[in-house]
Motif scaffolding. Structure first.
Motif, short mmCIF file in Angstrom:
data_model
loop_
_atom_site.label_atom_id
_atom_site.label_comp_id
_atom_site.label_asym_id
_atom_site.label_seq_id
_atom_site.Cartn_x
_atom_site.Cartn_y
_atom_site.Cartn_z
N UNK A 311 0.84 -1.20 0.00
CA UNK A 311 0.00 0.00 0.00
C UNK A 311 0.87 1.25 0.00
N UNK A 312 0.34 2.32 -0.54
CA UNK A 312 1.08 3.58 -0.59
C UNK A 312 1.39 4.05 0.83
N UNK A 313 2.54 4.70 0.96
CA UNK A 313 2.99 5.14 2.29
C UNK A 313 2.01 6.13 2.92
N UNK A 314 1.31 6.91 2.08
CA UNK A 314 0.39 7.93 2.60
C UNK A 314 -1.06 7.44 2.62
N UNK A 315 -1.28 6.16 2.43
CA UNK A 315 -2.64 5.62 2.51
C UNK A 315 -3.11 5.65 3.97
N UNK A 316 -4.26 6.32 4.25
CA UNK A 316 -4.71 6.48 5.65
C UNK A 316 -5.39 5.23 6.18
N UNK A 317 -4.64 4.19 6.39
CA UNK A 317 -5.24 2.93 6.82
C UNK A 317 -5.82 3.01 8.23
N UNK A 318 -5.19 3.77 9.11
CA UNK A 318 -5.68 3.86 10.48
C UNK A 318 -6.76 4.92 10.64
N UNK A 319 -6.69 6.00 9.88
CA UNK A 319 -7.65 7.10 10.02
C UNK A 319 -8.94 6.87 9.25
N UNK A 320 -8.93 5.94 8.31
CA UNK A 320 -10.10 5.73 7.46
C UNK A 320 -11.05 4.72 8.08
N UNK A 321 -12.33 5.01 8.02
CA UNK A 321 -13.34 4.08 8.52
C UNK A 321 -13.56 2.98 7.48
N UNK A 322 -13.41 1.75 7.89
CA UNK A 322 -13.58 0.63 6.96
C UNK A 322 -15.05 0.36 6.66
N UNK A 338 -11.02 2.46 17.30
CA UNK A 338 -11.46 3.39 16.25
C UNK A 338 -12.97 3.60 16.37
N UNK A 339 -13.39 4.88 16.43
CA UNK A 339 -14.81 5.23 16.51
C UNK A 339 -15.11 6.24 15.41
N UNK A 340 -16.03 5.88 14.53
CA UNK A 340 -16.40 6.76 13.42
C UNK A 340 -17.52 7.70 13.86
N UNK A 341 -17.35 9.01 13.56
CA UNK A 341 -18.35 10.01 13.94
C UNK A 341 -19.58 9.97 13.04
N UNK A 342 -19.44 9.43 11.83
CA UNK A 342 -20.55 9.44 10.88
C UNK A 342 -21.46 8.23 11.01
N UNK A 343 -20.89 7.05 11.02
CA UNK A 343 -21.71 5.83 11.04
C UNK A 343 -21.68 5.09 12.37
N UNK A 344 -20.97 5.63 13.35
CA UNK A 344 -20.87 5.03 14.69
C UNK A 344 -20.26 3.64 14.67
N UNK A 345 -19.48 3.38 13.63
CA UNK A 345 -18.77 2.09 13.57
C UNK A 345 -17.65 2.08 14.60
N UNK A 346 -17.46 0.96 15.26
CA UNK A 346 -16.49 0.89 16.34
C UNK A 346 -15.79 -0.47 16.32
N UNK A 347 -14.47 -0.44 16.30
CA UNK A 347 -13.69 -1.68 16.38
C UNK A 347 -12.26 -1.31 16.75
N UNK A 348 -11.41 -2.30 16.90
CA UNK A 348 -10.02 -2.05 17.27
C UNK A 348 -9.30 -1.26 16.19
N UNK A 349 -8.39 -0.43 16.62
CA UNK A 349 -7.65 0.44 15.69
C UNK A 349 -6.88 -0.38 14.66
N UNK A 350 -6.14 -1.40 15.11
CA UNK A 350 -5.33 -2.21 14.20
C UNK A 350 -6.20 -3.05 13.27
N UNK A 351 -7.31 -3.56 13.80
CA UNK A 351 -8.22 -4.37 12.98
C UNK A 351 -8.86 -3.53 11.89
N UNK A 352 -9.23 -2.30 12.23
CA UNK A 352 -9.81 -1.39 11.23
C UNK A 352 -8.80 -1.10 10.12
#
Length: 390
Positions: A311-322, A338-352
């Protein structure tokens, strides 16, 4: 496909002395050639109108035979291949330096990275190998059968001698359990997979850090080059070697599992040197061995018929909601969930992050807020994570 084979040698005292003599001769030839080439480079800088042609490996070996061998009789007690390969390696090192791939070569010191290369009549039989001048050498494990290497390299590390050579191996395809998997590397856990499988790192340095610090402290108060000082240095080298072996063993098991059982493996292009600049993370990053993980995964995916995607070095894998694709502006390292403000999705940071990496290689439907791709939804269902919408 060529792969390196390395094994430890089972030696007696006479063989150890002979190997040390070969390594010393190769080191002397390297240092002599390096001193000579540096003099030529300095002369060419100060005299641009009267430059001397930079010597090749063949030129250096001819000058070595004419100028050095006649003055040192011990050169004739070892194989001619040892100094010849040392000068060849020196020429390659200067070539890499001129291309600005690597730094200039440096002088070698006795006891540090002692090694030499031999070629010619080499024969392998079960658990022993015959090399020029030295003769038969026993090994602790069985050597590849039906293969005759063109050259072998013998090296010393932590007062133990090792034999290495290249082996021709045909790639073999294995049955893949998972088609696509995302791998998120971390300091707390070495790898978190998108299949909700977490692999802990060996953390061998942290385990033996106090013991290593104690040995180094005791070595400080010993007279340099004394017998007690040399004994302490051997203990330190042995512990460093043990720490490195534990780390490599963990990485080999993990990368073999990934390459054998997964069709496509997606990892991040981490800036390891930049992470090492952070004094708070440098020790933990080095203890995990991120670069070695990628190096092993690179050739093992080719060996077992898998595909490695970077993956590209600047790909926001941790900041992006899956779940919805929303990207956060900031995400501190202390936020492990990781907690998303839009869809209230919640899971572990590394798993996301592993979900986002896997989605790069998966055929997905264009997702909006609250909608996920079919493959991602199936993958989350398998790991019992239910996305929730506002």
């Amino acid at each position: 496909m060529l792969l390196g084979f390395k094994t430890e040698l089972k030696l007696n005292n006479q063989q150890r002395s002979l190997l040390a003599q070969h390594a010393g001769t190769a080191r002397h030839a390297w240092n002599w050639g390096l001193s000579l080439t540096k003099q030529i480079l300095d002369h060419n800088k100060t005299n641009p109108d009267n430059k001397i042609k930079f010597p090749t490996a063949i030129d250096l070996h001819k000058w070595l035979v004419a100028l050095v061998k006649s003055k040192h009789d011990w050169y004739y007690q070892v194989s001619k291949c040892a100094p010849q390969w040392a000068l060849r390696a020196l020429a390659n090192a200067w070539a890499r330096c001129f291309k600005k791939i690597a730094k200039p070569p440096r002088f070698k010191k006795k006891g540090k990275h002692d090694s030499f290369t031999l070629d010619g009549s080499i024969k392998c039989e079960h658990q022993k190998i015959k090399v020029p001048v030295i003769g038969w050498l026993k090994t602790y494990e069985r050597l590849p059968s039906g293969y005759k290497p063109k050259s072998v390299t013998i090296s010393q590390k932590a007062n133990r001698w090792f034999l290495s050579f290249k082996v021709e191996v045909e790639p073999k395809s294995t049955n893949k359990i998972v088609d696509v998997v995302g791998c998120d590397l971390g300091v707390k856990s070495l790898v978190t997979l998108s299949t909700n499988v977490v692999f802990e790192g060996a953390k061998s340095y942290r385990k033996y850090e106090k013991k290593l610090s104690r040995l180094q402290y005791l070595a400080r108060h010993k007279v340099k080059e004394s017998n007690n000082w040399k004994k302490a240095q051997r203990q330190i080298r042995s512990l460093h070697f043990k720490i490195a072996n534990i780390r490599k063993n963990t990485l080999h098991k993990l990368t073999t599992y990934l390459a054998k059982n997964h069709g496509k493996i997606v990892i991040e292009d981490l800036n390891v040197s930049g992470m090492m600049a952070n004094y708070k993370l440098a020790k933990a990053v080095q203890d995990m061995g991120f670069y070695e993980f990628r190096r092993q995964l690179d050739y093992k995916t080719q060996l077992y018929g898998s595909e490695l995607i970077i993956a590209d070095r600047w790909f926001p894998s941790s900041k992006k909601c899956s779940n919805c694709g929303h990207i956060k502006e900031t995400l501190s390292l202390s936020e492990r969930t990781f907690k998303c403000e839009l869809c209230s999705f919640e899971c572990g940071r590394d798993l996301n992050a592993s979900f986002n990496l896997a989605s790069l290689a998966m055929s997905s439907i264009v997702s909006a807020c609250g909608l996920v791709s079919a493959d991602t939804a199936r993958m989350k269902q398998e790991v019992n994570i239910k996305p929730t919408n506002r």
